[in-house]
Each structure stands twice: as C-alpha cells, then as structure tokens.
Design an enzyme around this catalytic site. Sequence first.
Site, PDB file in Angstrom:
ATOM      1  N   HIS A   1       0.840  -1.203   0.000  1.00  8.71           N
ATOM      2  CA  HIS A   1       0.000   0.000   0.000  1.00  8.71           C
ATOM      3  C   HIS A   1       0.874   1.250   0.000  1.00  8.71           C
ATOM      4  CE1 HIS A   1      -3.590   2.416   1.348  1.00  8.71           C
ATOM      5  NE2 HIS A   1      -2.608   3.200   1.794  1.00  8.71           N
ATOM      6  N   GLU A   2       1.810   1.320   0.921  1.00 14.03           N
ATOM      7  CA  GLU A   2       2.653   2.512   1.016  1.00 14.03           C
ATOM      8  C   GLU A   2       3.561   2.654  -0.208  1.00 14.03           C
ATOM      9  OE1 GLU A   2       1.811   4.607   3.083  1.00 14.03           O
ATOM     10  OE2 GLU A   2       0.605   3.354   4.406  1.00 14.03           O
TER      11      GLU A   2
ATOM     12  N   HIS B   1       1.805   4.693  -2.828  1.00 10.74           N
ATOM     13  CA  HIS B   1       1.942   6.130  -2.599  1.00 10.74           C
ATOM     14  C   HIS B   1       3.299   6.625  -3.076  1.00 10.74           C
ATOM     15  CE1 HIS B   1      -1.720   7.055  -0.531  1.00 10.74           C
ATOM     16  NE2 HIS B   1      -1.494   6.266   0.494  1.00 10.74           N
TER      17      HIS B   1
ATOM     18  N   HIS C   1       3.716   7.044  -6.732  1.00  6.45           N
ATOM     19  CA  HIS C   1       2.966   8.172  -7.278  1.00  6.45           C
ATOM     20  C   HIS C   1       3.862   9.406  -7.411  1.00  6.45           C
ATOM     21  CE1 HIS C   1      -1.461   9.809  -7.354  1.00  6.45           C
ATOM     22  NE2 HIS C   1      -0.871   9.872  -8.516  1.00  6.45           N
TER      23      HIS C   1
END
Length: 693
Positions: free
Chosen positions: A470-471, A474, A477
């Site tokens: 999940h991290e 980020h 991105h």
Amino acid sequence: MPLTSNPLMVPADAPVDYAAVQPAHIVPAISSFIATARAAVERAADPALEPAWDNLVEPVEDAGEQLWRAWSIAGHLNAVVNTAELREAYNECLPLVTEFSTWLGLHTGLYAQYQRLRDGAGFRKLSATRQRIVELALRDFRLSGVQLQGADRERYAQISEQEAQASQKFSENVLDATDQWSLHIEDEARLAGVPEDVRQAAHKAARDDGLAGWKLSLKMPCYLPVMQHARDRTLRETMYRAYATLASEQSGDPALDNSPLIEQLLQLRVQQAELLGYADYAELKLQTRMAESSVQVLDFLRELAARARPYAERDLVELREFAAQNLGLQTLEMWDVPYASERLREERYAYSEETLKPYFTEPRVLQGLCGMIETLFGVRVLPCPMPLWHPDAHALRIETPQGELLGHLLMDLYARTGKQSGAWVDSERSRRRAGSRLRTPIAYLTCNFSAPQDGKPALLTHDDVITLFHESGHALHTLLSEVDDPAAAAFASVEWDAIELPSQFMENFCWEWSVLRSLSAHVQTGEPLPRALYDKLLAARNFQSGMQTVRQIEFSLFDMLIHGRGAALDIRGVLEVLDQVRKEVAVLMPPSWQRFPHNFSHLFAGGYGAGYYSYKWAEVLSADAYALFEEHAGRDADGTRNTLDPETGRRFRKEILAVGGSRPAAESFRAFRGRDPSMEALLRHNGMGSTGL
C-alpha cells in the site's frame, strides 16, 4: 552555529546528510528560509512587475522549495526519532511556518498578480499543466481567505496558527500516551498462546529496562499479536482497555487527554468555514475533492453500507456461535473479537497469520516487491548507500533500464520508542525541471513492523505485506512522476479522495500466486510459500470482509457528520454522534468507555478531517483499475493466472502515476480505464458481488 555548516541549508538539488542533522540546526534553517521566501514573494507581488510564469511563479517556487523541503525533513525526524530536543525545535518552528503559510495565502498582492497572469494574453500560451497550476493557485488563495478584510482576516490567521498547534499537540499526546504505557509480566503462563517472536521482543524490552520477565506495550507489533493469540482473557482486556482509552480522560493522565483538543479543533474548523462563506467544514474541504457535496459522500457511504451490512451481520453471527461453542465465550466482548476471529480462521482455513510469518522475511519481501515494480512499470530498483537518521533506515534508487535516475525511496520499517505509530509516505522533495536540469524526487516510506530478533531477519505478517505494498503505491505516485512542475505533483494537487488510488491498487497483488511466490522464503529452510498454504490464504481473503467494510464506513460517516454541521460539538456530542453512527451501520458495539476519537490521528492530526471517506471512495477506483489487469491477465507455466501484465502496467504508469495532479483525477481514471468507475469490482473483490449471500 554558522548557517554555512548547517546540513539543512544545502541547495534543493543536493542530498541532505541526515546523520549530521541536529535539533539545533532546525530553527536557524527554517528562519533563514522563511526570510528568503518572504522577500521573493514581495518582489513577485510588486504591481509594477508584468506577471509571467518566469518572473512570478518560478521565483516564488524557487524560494519556497528549500523551506518546504527543510520543514518536511524536520517533520519527518520529529515523527521517527522523536526526542525532547527535537520536539522543542519543531514546536518552536511550527508557529513560524504556520504564520508564513497563512501570510502567503492571505497575500492580496500576490493573488492580484496571479489574477493578472490568468487574465493576460500569455496565459493561453502556457502548457495545460501550467494553466491548471495557476487556476488551482487562485482557488487555493480564495480558500486561504485572501478575500477577507479587517477583523475577519486577523481571525483567520489566528485560527490557522491555533489549529496547527492543536493538531501537533494531539499527535504528541498519542505518541506520549503510547510510549508511557507498559505492562510488566512476570508469570510466563499469562503469555500462553503469544507468538515466540513477540515474547522474545517483550523479554528484551524488559531486560533493557533492568527488569525480569516481559514488558508489553501498545505498539502494534506487540499489541495486535497479544490480542489475537493470548489465551489469558484478563490480559487481553487489560491491553484493550489501555489502547481503547489512549489519550483520553479514561487513561489516567489529564495532561495527555485529547478531549479539549478535539473540541478546540472542531470549533476552529467551524469558524474557518464560516469566515470563508461555507455552511460547514465538510463543504469547505470538498472544494478540493472529486466528490461534489456532503450529500453525495453520505449517499455513497450509506449505499456501500447497505450492500455490506448483511455480510457483516453474517460474519458476527458466525463468530459468536463459534466463540460460544468452541471457546466457552458466551458473551463476546471487544477484547475477545481478535482472539476468536483468529481461532475461527484457523479452524475454517487450517492456517493462521503465525503460520505464514516464517515465509515472509523482510529482505525477501522487499526483493519481491522491487522485482514486481520492475516488471510492471519498466524500471530498476537498487540499494543505495546514504547517511540516514537511524540504523534501521535504508535507501533505494529508482532508475530507468538505461540507468537514468528517477528518484530515491528512503525506508524506515520497524517500530521503536519515539516513533509515531502507523504507516505513511511523505515527500522530501518533488520532481522539478529547470531548463536542462532535472531534480529527481525523494520519498519517505515509514512502517512499524516488528524488528529483527536474535540475528534473524524481521518476519512480516501477510497484513504487514499488504501495508508495505500500500505505502509503496503512494511512493510510486511521486517517484514515477513525469510532471516537471512541483505544484502539479501528486501530493500537491491530486484530489484527496483520489490520492489512495495507487496505494490501494498495489494491495491487490498481495493476493496473486505469481507475486506471493516471489515474496516468500522460509526463514529456516528458504522454501517458498507452499501452494496449499497459499490456497488457504486465498480462500480466507474475504474472511470477515463484511465486518471490516462496515468498520471503515463507521469511521467515514463519523468524520463527515462531526464536520458537516454549522456548530461545533463538545466531546459529549462527538461521542453521541459516534454512538448514533454505530447504531446505523455497525454490528459490533464497543463499551461506553471506549474513546476511539482520542486516538484518531487521521482526523485530528493527519489532514483527513472531512476526508476519511477517501479510503472507500478511492477503493472503488483502485478495484476497478485492477480489474483491467485481471481482464488482461496471462497464464504461468502451471496454468495460474498472472496479472503482472507489463503492457497494462505501463498504461497505469502513463495515465495515473506519471501525470500526478496535472489534470483532474477523474480524467486520469477515464484515460486509463476508458470509462467512469464502477463499484462492482470492489464488491466482487470483497466477496459481496451481485449474487448475494
């Protein structure tokens, strides 16, 4: 101390020597950068200057980027290696930074220059990205109160400073309450069922304090396994009570009670919205979101709740029946739920998280994650020596297949005293191109996993693996951005309710055999995860997904309802709203003394106020995006589905990751998916498809 020797004073395109940064460096650097940025703003705001991108936007960006980079570093260090000296330096700077930020947003001269730029003939010659930056800047000026006059203007500035201080104090209270609480155990029988690695860490913690026995804490690597596995019900209740009343009037230390801070923050937010002409704080915050209104958000959440609650009710009935028949728990209390759930999972699927942990060593998981990123997005990920803030931290270099640098990822994965709990990604600096020079991005990735014990690598649960993926979404991105202007970077201008799209998208790969096989190697034998164990894991993917979904909806509705009113609530009213929300959507009702809001840092210290719904909103986007990978999946030699399709991965990189906030998120989603998002993929992934129960 001369500024020339201050490691925070390096140029924006130079690396920072984290190992050399001391608390004494922070105040001088921030003060100097604020003075420089103020002067640059005043020059750009001179009405005698004919505004253009090169003499208005660029100079302000130049002066501000060093300030915001140094402040990001200070905030990061304050979160991961918190000391009294560092906290003092950070808190001394906080009002200075807040005052500068407020002054900037209220600067009528600069606002007028941006208006002149937007209205001038040169505006149409700017790229679409730069036109969007100017338009968003004008919007943000208005949302920052630039049109306020007199006493309203002064009050707005006061609100901004008070809110920043209150949020920081909220965060500090949670950290201090967590660090100060411990439970000393001398009777090993009380730890029956607790995993051996957790016991070893607790024994080391006690030994480090000069104590015999074991020292338990409320840090997740200790708290969660105890709640899931400790057979001692009294121990579970003690731990639950401590965690459920953190930083509240129930916890025993009035100095750490977040009740007055919650009241203050809600009052300040109501006043801020009123000054700016909005009905409530939720309406104000939605000006920068994909969602168009509070009504739309509430309708979305309640529709999802209506679809999920029958599954949640079924989950709870099954859990209660199992607990009564197999565990002798005729009344299922909140401190029994994790324990009973783990036993039910073990019986139903013949595995537990502890069965999986030996296969997920941190080095192997990182290696597999990097390999997956390389395959999917056409890059290389390599270790990169760099002086950082703690021996646990390390750096990775992201580059093209030809060796061209794209960015750096700075990782800090283990829980420890003085480190904020949770997992997050932040940006040290964003990508920026100036002429022929390209400054590459640097991102922080922080988690709180169990540290290595006795010379063995750290072991991760499957949930830990999901968190890491999940991290990493980020981080990608910002690291894979192709936006050359920082004001259009992902973290600067992507709508808040779309920012979770890449992170939640990455979670899906943690359930794919082709990926998990590459992430796993048994800590003792080196053998990969057996297919039979994977099949059990996959079968259990939607175990209690109904209960998990309504729990997230509960948090989201609570957030929107306390922020979607024109009068601020006191703490009693806050708890009443939470109780009403639970009666509407929840299936588990915690005890009346539970104080969940007092530890809800997302809302009161993390920027998610009136925005927690973003997790579910973006999950619709991410599930639908992943469905395209499922549609283009290939087959491995053994016939297993393989969703690591490089062509679709390049498309995701091009249309989602690379564009950052250079266009509205809805346009980016449509460019990738070819249509508007649908909720059906999310429901299907959670075992709540149209076929029903």
